[in-house]
Write an enzyme that holds these catalytic residues in place. Structure first.
Site, mmCIF file in Angstrom:
data_model
loop_
_atom_site.group_PDB
_atom_site.id
_atom_site.type_symbol
_atom_site.label_atom_id
_atom_site.label_comp_id
_atom_site.label_asym_id
_atom_site.label_seq_id
_atom_site.Cartn_x
_atom_site.Cartn_y
_atom_site.Cartn_z
ATOM 1 N N CYS A 76 0.808 -1.231 0.000
ATOM 2 C CA CYS A 76 0.000 0.000 0.000
ATOM 3 C C CYS A 76 0.837 1.275 0.000
ATOM 4 C CB CYS A 76 -0.882 0.067 1.243
ATOM 5 S SG CYS A 76 -1.819 -1.397 1.604
ATOM 6 N N LYS A 131 -8.468 6.610 3.112
ATOM 7 C CA LYS A 131 -7.110 6.354 3.604
ATOM 8 C C LYS A 131 -6.077 7.296 2.997
ATOM 9 C CE LYS A 131 -3.825 2.477 3.130
ATOM 10 N NZ LYS A 131 -3.742 0.996 3.185
ATOM 11 N N HIS A 133 -2.198 7.400 4.507
ATOM 12 C CA HIS A 133 -1.023 6.524 4.597
ATOM 13 C C HIS A 133 0.205 7.116 3.915
ATOM 14 C CE1 HIS A 133 0.657 2.132 4.379
ATOM 15 N NE2 HIS A 133 1.138 2.810 5.409
ATOM 16 N N HIS A 226 -9.034 -4.068 2.526
ATOM 17 C CA HIS A 226 -7.961 -4.379 3.474
ATOM 18 C C HIS A 226 -8.547 -5.082 4.701
ATOM 19 C CE1 HIS A 226 -4.212 -4.061 5.612
ATOM 20 N NE2 HIS A 226 -3.662 -3.297 4.680
ATOM 21 N N ASP A 285 -4.522 -0.363 -4.920
ATOM 22 C CA ASP A 285 -3.123 -0.023 -4.617
ATOM 23 C C ASP A 285 -2.173 -1.203 -4.801
ATOM 24 O OD1 ASP A 285 -3.980 -1.402 -2.376
ATOM 25 O OD2 ASP A 285 -3.303 0.101 -0.934
#
Ligand SMILES: *[C@@H]1O[C@H](CO)[C@@H](O)[C@H](O)[C@H]1NC(C)=O
Ligand SMILES: *[C@@H]1O[C@H](CO)[C@@H](O)[C@H](O)[C@H]1NC(C)=O
Ligand SMILES: *[C@@H]1O[C@H](CO)[C@@H](O)[C@H](O)[C@H]1NC(C)=O
Length: 319
Positions: A76, A131, A133, A226, A285
């Site tokens: 990711c 998300k 990240h 996920h 991703d």
């Protein structure tokens, strides 16, 4: 390896440079809904596994431009860094899955990233839903300092999709910079879909009073598929009762929820008469994790590996 990864950055690079090379009149710029899935396996979608219920995605895929050789890094963090920056993660020290809790890593602040380009050079309003990240140790690394006008989502790589607790029970959910505790207990896929619908409504309302309203770029970065695997039970009962593997059954439900969210969003766009001005980009991703119930069949391997199953992802554009 290199040619394949080159192919992966083509989409982003073209996205940035093709748009810059040929400026179009302001009103002609399309609204962009960029759907970024998390760990979605090659086989985790209805048009490849008929036990999965994804009619909305299947419809856009069948009528869209399909990128059948779309490659990403196998994790990711590096994948998102490459997507946002158009730069190989190795060049930024982000090739490991480095940006986790306690880490100070981030896309170097000197790199201009996709939302900055769209906002500063192309006049878009830019929103991140879901998300991130890509760094949070300093305020300057966070989404609203990196080109997004708004942020509604989480900083880390994964979380419980209901409680929004990450590792060590840290609560990870924000509206812009503010910790947002009022969403605790609400399922992520609902929250991200509803937030997107709200942004579309706000855009439509603004357009009614001001024809010069900036076009939108919404990066809808779902936490599904996920792990941890969780979904409201009715998706499983309605759409996934025939899937025998327990983990895969939950993934099937998670995908059905995402598909419903995208149906809600595209139904709204249709109702608002915004479908003709829209570009949808859909990708993941990296590949799926079969230990968690994803399937990359017939591709070999898994997320975190350099086999096709880890690095080749479902990608299409629909307009
Ligand atoms: C896309 O790739 C898959 C997996 O290699 C292959 O089975 C399929 O035929 C390809 N589709 C097209 C349209 O090339
Ligand atoms: C938290 O999110 C909800 C749902 O979008 C929103 O109504 C509320 O205003 C947000 N709270 C804060 C503190 O931003
Ligand atoms: C889609 O919209 C319906 C009706 O408003 C709602 O009940 C459902 O929860 C929404 N689904 C998602 C995934 O947001």
């Amino acid at each position: 390896m290199a040619p394949k990864l080159l192919a992966s950055t083509f989409l982003v690079t073209c996205f940035l440079s093709c748009a810059v090379a040929q400026p179009v009149p302001a009103r002609k710029k399309p609204n962009i809904l960029f759907v970024l899935m998390d760990d979605m396996g090659w086989g985790d979608v209805g048009f490849r596994d008929s036990q999965f219920h994804t009619p909305t995605i299947d419809g856009m895929y069948s009528q869209g431009v399909r990128f059948n050789n779309s490659y990403t890094p196998p994790n990711c963090g590096p994948s998102r860094a490459a997507l946002l920056s158009g730069v190989y993660p190795w060049r930024m020290g982000l090739q490991g899955n480095a940006i986790n809790s306690g880490s100070s890593a981030a896309i170097p602040l000197g790199r201009t990233i996709l939302p900055q380009k769209l906002k500063d050079d192309l006049g878009y309003q830019t929103h991140l839903v879901g998300k991130w990240h890509q760094g949070f140790c300093k305020t300057e690394q966070t989404p609203t300092e990196r080109g997004f006008d708004s942020f509604f989502g989480f900083y880390l790589s994964k979380q419980d999709p209901f409680s929004h607790l990450s590792k060590k029970d840290a609560y990870d959910f924000r509206s812009d910079h503010e910790v947002n505790r009022s969403v605790a207990g609400q399922y992520s896929t609902y929250l991200f879909s509803e937030r997107t619908r709200q942004l579309v409504r706000e855009y439509k309302a603004s357009l009614a009073s001001n024809a010069d309203t900036k076009p939108f770029f919404i990066m809808l970065s779902y936490s599904a598929l996920h792990a941890p695997n969780q979904v409201p039970q009715h998706y499983i009962d309605q759409h996934c009762a025939d899937v025998s593997d327990h983990n895969r059954q939950i993934k099937c439900g998670m995908m059905a929820a995402v598909d419903e969210g995208l149906k809600n969003i595209t139904d709204d766009l249709k109702a608002h008469g915004l479908m003709d001005d829209l570009l949808v980009v859909f990708t993941s991703d990296d590949g799926g994790d079969h230990e968690e119930g994803s399937s990359n069949w017939p591709l070999r391997g898994n997320k975190r590996t350099l086999w096709e199953g880890g690095i080749r992802v479902t990608t299409f554009m629909y307009s």
